[in-house]
Write a protein that holds these residues in place. Sequence first.
Motif, short mmCIF file in Angstrom:
data_model
loop_
_atom_site.label_atom_id
_atom_site.label_comp_id
_atom_site.label_asym_id
_atom_site.label_seq_id
_atom_site.Cartn_x
_atom_site.Cartn_y
_atom_site.Cartn_z
N LEU A 18 7.83 -0.69 -11.59
CA LEU A 18 7.42 -0.92 -10.21
C LEU A 18 8.59 -0.81 -9.25
O LEU A 18 8.45 -0.31 -8.13
CB LEU A 18 6.74 -2.29 -10.08
N PHE A 19 9.77 -1.24 -9.68
CA PHE A 19 10.95 -1.08 -8.85
C PHE A 19 11.25 0.40 -8.62
O PHE A 19 11.61 0.81 -7.52
CB PHE A 19 12.16 -1.76 -9.49
N ALA A 20 11.06 1.22 -9.65
CA ALA A 20 11.29 2.66 -9.53
C ALA A 20 10.27 3.32 -8.61
O ALA A 20 10.52 4.39 -8.06
CB ALA A 20 11.25 3.32 -10.90
N CYS A 21 9.12 2.69 -8.42
CA CYS A 21 8.06 3.25 -7.57
C CYS A 21 8.11 2.72 -6.15
O CYS A 21 7.17 2.90 -5.38
CB CYS A 21 6.69 2.91 -8.17
N SER A 22 9.20 2.07 -5.77
CA SER A 22 9.28 1.44 -4.46
C SER A 22 9.66 2.40 -3.35
O SER A 22 10.29 2.02 -2.37
CB SER A 22 10.28 0.28 -4.50
N ASP A 23 9.31 3.63 -3.48
CA ASP A 23 9.42 4.57 -2.37
C ASP A 23 8.18 5.46 -2.37
O ASP A 23 7.42 5.48 -3.33
CB ASP A 23 10.71 5.41 -2.44
N ASN A 24 7.96 6.13 -1.29
CA ASN A 24 6.71 6.89 -1.16
C ASN A 24 6.60 8.06 -2.11
O ASN A 24 5.50 8.52 -2.39
CB ASN A 24 6.54 7.37 0.29
N LYS A 25 7.72 8.56 -2.64
CA LYS A 25 7.67 9.69 -3.56
C LYS A 25 6.96 9.32 -4.86
O LYS A 25 6.30 10.15 -5.47
CB LYS A 25 9.08 10.20 -3.88
N ASN A 26 7.12 8.08 -5.29
CA ASN A 26 6.56 7.66 -6.58
C ASN A 26 5.41 6.67 -6.42
O ASN A 26 5.05 5.99 -7.38
CB ASN A 26 7.66 7.02 -7.43
N PHE A 27 4.84 6.59 -5.25
CA PHE A 27 3.82 5.58 -4.98
C PHE A 27 2.58 5.78 -5.84
O PHE A 27 1.99 4.80 -6.31
CB PHE A 27 3.46 5.57 -3.50
N SER A 57 5.06 -3.36 -0.10
CA SER A 57 5.74 -3.60 1.18
C SER A 57 6.68 -2.45 1.53
O SER A 57 6.68 -1.97 2.65
CB SER A 57 6.52 -4.90 1.13
N LYS A 58 7.48 -2.03 0.56
CA LYS A 58 8.46 -0.96 0.82
C LYS A 58 7.79 0.37 1.08
O LYS A 58 8.35 1.21 1.79
CB LYS A 58 9.42 -0.84 -0.35
N CYS A 59 6.61 0.58 0.52
CA CYS A 59 5.91 1.85 0.74
C CYS A 59 5.05 1.83 2.00
O CYS A 59 4.45 2.83 2.36
CB CYS A 59 5.04 2.18 -0.47
N GLY A 60 4.99 0.68 2.67
CA GLY A 60 4.26 0.60 3.93
C GLY A 60 2.79 0.25 3.80
O GLY A 60 2.04 0.39 4.76
N TYR A 61 2.36 -0.20 2.65
CA TYR A 61 0.96 -0.57 2.43
C TYR A 61 0.83 -2.09 2.57
O TYR A 61 0.66 -2.81 1.61
CB TYR A 61 0.48 -0.08 1.07
N TRP A 62 0.90 -2.55 3.83
CA TRP A 62 0.95 -3.98 4.12
C TRP A 62 -0.32 -4.70 3.66
O TRP A 62 -0.24 -5.83 3.17
CB TRP A 62 1.17 -4.22 5.61
N HIS A 63 -1.47 -4.06 3.83
CA HIS A 63 -2.72 -4.72 3.44
C HIS A 63 -2.78 -4.95 1.92
O HIS A 63 -3.27 -5.96 1.45
CB HIS A 63 -3.93 -3.93 3.93
N ARG A 64 -2.27 -4.01 1.16
CA ARG A 64 -2.24 -4.19 -0.30
C ARG A 64 -1.22 -5.24 -0.70
O ARG A 64 -1.46 -6.03 -1.62
CB ARG A 64 -1.93 -2.87 -1.00
N ALA A 65 -0.07 -5.26 -0.01
CA ALA A 65 0.95 -6.28 -0.29
C ALA A 65 0.38 -7.67 -0.01
O ALA A 65 0.58 -8.60 -0.79
CB ALA A 65 2.19 -6.03 0.56
N TYR A 66 -0.35 -7.81 1.08
CA TYR A 66 -0.93 -9.10 1.41
C TYR A 66 -2.00 -9.51 0.40
O TYR A 66 -2.11 -10.69 0.05
CB TYR A 66 -1.49 -9.09 2.83
N ALA A 67 -2.77 -8.56 -0.10
CA ALA A 67 -3.79 -8.85 -1.12
C ALA A 67 -3.13 -9.38 -2.40
O ALA A 67 -3.61 -10.35 -3.00
CB ALA A 67 -4.63 -7.62 -1.41
N VAL A 68 -2.02 -8.77 -2.81
CA VAL A 68 -1.30 -9.25 -3.99
C VAL A 68 -0.73 -10.64 -3.71
O VAL A 68 -0.79 -11.53 -4.55
CB VAL A 68 -0.18 -8.26 -4.39
N PHE A 69 -0.20 -10.83 -2.50
CA PHE A 69 0.36 -12.12 -2.12
C PHE A 69 -0.70 -13.22 -2.21
O PHE A 69 -0.43 -14.32 -2.70
CB PHE A 69 0.93 -12.02 -0.70
N LYS A 70 -1.91 -12.91 -1.76
CA LYS A 70 -2.99 -13.90 -1.84
C LYS A 70 -3.36 -14.19 -3.29
O LYS A 70 -3.71 -15.32 -3.62
CB LYS A 70 -4.21 -13.42 -1.06
N GLU A 71 -3.32 -13.18 -4.14
CA GLU A 71 -3.63 -13.39 -5.57
C GLU A 71 -2.63 -14.32 -6.24
O GLU A 71 -2.96 -15.00 -7.21
CB GLU A 71 -3.63 -12.07 -6.33
N LEU A 72 -1.41 -14.34 -5.74
CA LEU A 72 -0.35 -15.16 -6.33
C LEU A 72 -0.32 -16.57 -5.76
O LEU A 72 0.66 -17.28 -5.93
CB LEU A 72 1.02 -14.49 -6.10
#
Length: 91
Positions: A18-27, A57-72
């Motif tokens: 997941l760290f390796a996928c933290s840019d848009n090229k590998n999203f 968050s780093k890829c700019g998908y704030w809604h998905r980041a917030y969904a994961v945050f709520k799951e945690l």
Amino acid sequence: MLQRSAHDANTVMFVSMLFACSDNKNFIFGLQVHGLLVKVDLVLDLLVGTALLDMYSKCGYWHRAYAVFKELREIRSLITWSPEFARLYLC
């Protein structure tokens, strides 16, 4: 290859991917890793969940980041809050 070795995988491997996928090229690969995590029921692990939050968050998908945050919600810690604050700072 990932499907075959999913049962032998550990948290460190998923966090590294997941760290390796933290840019848009590998999203797209990051989305596939998230799907595999759901399949093997490892999403709610603190380290993996934080890595997912960071990737989205780093890829700019704030809604998905917030969904994961709520799951945690039950296992959040200072580690989990850091990417969320960084995301808000970047907005």
